[in-house]
Design an enzyme around this catalytic site. Structure first.
Site, mmCIF file in Angstrom:
data_model
loop_
_atom_site.group_PDB
_atom_site.id
_atom_site.type_symbol
_atom_site.label_atom_id
_atom_site.label_comp_id
_atom_site.label_asym_id
_atom_site.label_seq_id
_atom_site.Cartn_x
_atom_site.Cartn_y
_atom_site.Cartn_z
ATOM 1 N N GLU A 46 -5.637 6.556 6.149
ATOM 2 C CA GLU A 46 -4.755 4.844 5.863
ATOM 3 C C GLU A 46 -2.554 5.034 6.087
ATOM 4 O O GLU A 46 -3.134 6.358 5.374
ATOM 5 C CB GLU A 46 -5.147 4.067 4.739
ATOM 6 C CG GLU A 46 -4.491 2.725 4.864
ATOM 7 C CD GLU A 46 -5.512 1.315 3.905
ATOM 8 O OE1 GLU A 46 -4.003 0.847 3.163
ATOM 9 O OE2 GLU A 46 -5.801 1.798 3.341
ATOM 10 N N PHE A 60 0.668 1.779 9.725
ATOM 11 C CA PHE A 60 0.597 2.005 11.213
ATOM 12 C C PHE A 60 -0.695 1.244 10.846
ATOM 13 O O PHE A 60 -1.169 0.328 11.484
ATOM 14 C CB PHE A 60 0.202 3.084 11.896
ATOM 15 C CG PHE A 60 -0.755 3.547 11.281
ATOM 16 C CD1 PHE A 60 -2.065 3.785 11.493
ATOM 17 C CD2 PHE A 60 -0.614 5.111 10.886
ATOM 18 C CE1 PHE A 60 -3.481 4.667 11.640
ATOM 19 C CE2 PHE A 60 -1.795 5.792 9.988
ATOM 20 C CZ PHE A 60 -2.793 5.402 10.242
ATOM 21 N N GLY A 61 -1.831 1.445 9.643
ATOM 22 C CA GLY A 61 -2.749 0.906 9.382
ATOM 23 C C GLY A 61 -3.829 1.785 9.086
ATOM 24 O O GLY A 61 -4.025 2.566 7.837
ATOM 25 N N VAL A 99 -6.869 4.657 10.359
ATOM 26 C CA VAL A 99 -7.778 5.232 10.850
ATOM 27 C C VAL A 99 -9.369 5.591 10.469
ATOM 28 O O VAL A 99 -10.027 5.802 9.486
ATOM 29 C CB VAL A 99 -7.730 6.799 11.149
ATOM 30 C CG1 VAL A 99 -8.411 8.032 11.921
ATOM 31 C CG2 VAL A 99 -5.861 6.803 11.825
ATOM 32 N N ASP A 110 9.128 13.636 14.961
ATOM 33 C CA ASP A 110 8.584 13.374 13.759
ATOM 34 C C ASP A 110 7.513 15.076 13.350
ATOM 35 O O ASP A 110 6.305 14.521 12.977
ATOM 36 C CB ASP A 110 7.795 11.745 13.242
ATOM 37 C CG ASP A 110 7.473 11.275 11.772
ATOM 38 O OD1 ASP A 110 8.706 12.420 11.085
ATOM 39 O OD2 ASP A 110 6.575 10.990 11.218
#
Length: 429
Positions: free
Chosen positions: A103, A106-107, A109, A220
């Site tokens: 987590e 972004f949200g 997985v 990144d």
């Protein structure tokens, strides 16, 4: 226009920004169309009309002839826009949720079973918030570009497909192993053997060279965004880390069975633009020209690679800092004085870090602890020699080329791959 950037597969709550590209998010489906979703198979676009489910059965769908009620019951997102789910439920009729893998900002997985391909996949379910949806579509675009040109497997994670489900962009990836950061963390931050560092470094630079050839900058790169292809490892005797990890099993450390890696998180990747000055990569791996507001380009990725190689052979991040002036002071402690011409050209936001053409340190330090944190660092040569049994000279010379202050003097990825650290016959040492 700027937007907050996102990370992938790992928890990372640090704020970051990236430019928005031209994609308009699909608005959230109204109550009468709760079953609405779109699917795009890579290389074969298929769209589905909305299912006008009744309020009694809001999740009823027809998908490629599959049965009704293939998806989970409709639920509201949580307060932050994360998708709410339970293990064992479906995401569309194709994917069954097996476990949660990670987590981040972004949200989430999720590890899911792909009924169609009969394999486990990783699905990145992006928060139902416009800026994260926008960033997700940027990532889809970059992943498709990479996949289109990546005929020989250039160490970039492979996208399987993507779809828009209940206002969440879902990106389906091949399932990989743990990140290098997670492997280090579970290994009590013990260093990798130098020959493994060499193999990982070669693959990482091959990936960066491939992206740079396509005029793409990752922006990144960090151990969290480099995944081992498989999770298998072996245990080998190790006595160096006893003072740090006296627990049972401390006489052994883990070594990945395979050195194969893939790079992830392309939600912040961008095409080179000469006039950009605001890209913010994860701090520990951020190049000095970015901190000084001097613009950025391909060499920013190269600086990150240099930091990563040192971290893999030492077990710890090279620059563990949370403040810009301290970060620049750490660079000078490890690498020597920064060129005056760079400091004099510092952008408006970085002028406060410079006084009379030099870094305002230690006078500008925020605390004594900050000064101590800088003073305890070793010079690059000494740091590497503490952890590397052989090839130390080659590695030091390579990293010095990757961590040159002036980005125009920094090695390119292709130049770095020709360095003796990679080309010398190490079997005859």
């Amino acid at each position: 226009m700027e937007m907050e950037r996102v990370t992938e597969l790992t928890i990372d709550r640090r704020p970051r920004k990236r430019p928005r590209l031209g994609w308009e998010a699909v608005s959230q489906a109204p109550k009468a169309q709760l079953g609405l979703f779109y699917v795009q198979e890579i290389g074969n676009v298929t769209s589905y009309a909305p299912s006008r489910a009744s309020s009694d059965h809001p999740s009823s769908l027809f998908v490629k002839g599959l049965a009704r009620n293939g998806s989970a019951p409709w639920r509201e997102d949580d307060k932050d826009g994360h998708y709410v789910f339970e293990l064992g439920e479906n995401i569309t009729s194709r994917y069954k949720i097996h476990s949660k893998m990670g987590e981040g900002t972004f949200g989430q997985v999720l590890e899911c079973w792909d009924r169609e391909r009969k394999e486990m996949v990783a699905i990145k379910i992006v928060r139902g918030v416009k800026k994260y949806r926008d960033a997700a579509m940027i990532e889809v675009d970059v992943l498709q570009q990479l996949g289109k040109h990546d005929k020989g497997g250039n160490r970039c994670v492979q996208i399987r497909n993507w779809f828009d489900y209940r206002n969440h962009i879902c990106i389906v990836f091949e399932k990989l192993g743990p990140s290098l950061y997670d492997f280090l963390r579970k290994n009590n931050y013990r260093s990798f053997p130098i020959d493994l560092v060499r193999e990982i470094g070669r693959q990482l630079l091959e990936c960066v060279a491939f992206m740079h050839d396509l005029h793409l900058i990752h922006t990144d790169l960090k151990p969290e965004n480099i995944l081992l292809v498989t999770p298998e490892y072996i245990k080998v005797p190790d006595y160096k880390g006893l003072s740090r990890s006296p627990k049972d099993g401390s006489y052994y450390k883990r070594i990945p069975k395979s050195s194969a890696i893939k790079v992830i998180d392309f939600g912040s990747t961008t095409y080179e633009k000469k006039d950009q000055t605001y890209i913010v990569s994860t701090r520990h791996y951020r190049a000095p020209e970015v901190i000084l507001g001097l613009g950025w380009s391909y060499p920013c990725d190269i600086w990150s690679v240099g930091c990563i190689l040192v971290e893999l052979c030492s077990g710890e991040a090279l620059f563990q800092t949370h403040e810009n002036l301290e970060h620049l002071a750490m660079m000078e402690r490890v690498l020597g004085p920064m060129p005056q011409n760079m400091l004099k050209r510092a952008g408006r936001s970085a002028e406060k870090y410079v006084r009379r053409g030099k870094l305002d340190w230690p006078e500008g330090a925020t605390s004594r602890d900050s000064i101590k944190a800088v003073l305890k660092l070793h010079r690059l040569q000494n740091l590497i020699m503490q952890h590397v049994d052989h090839s130390a000279g080659d590695l030091i010379h390579l990293v010095q080329g990757l961590l040159r202050y002036d980005p125009s003097d920094r090695l390119s990825a292709r130049e770095a791959l020709r360095h003796p650290f990679f080309t010398r016959d190490h079997l005859r040492r």
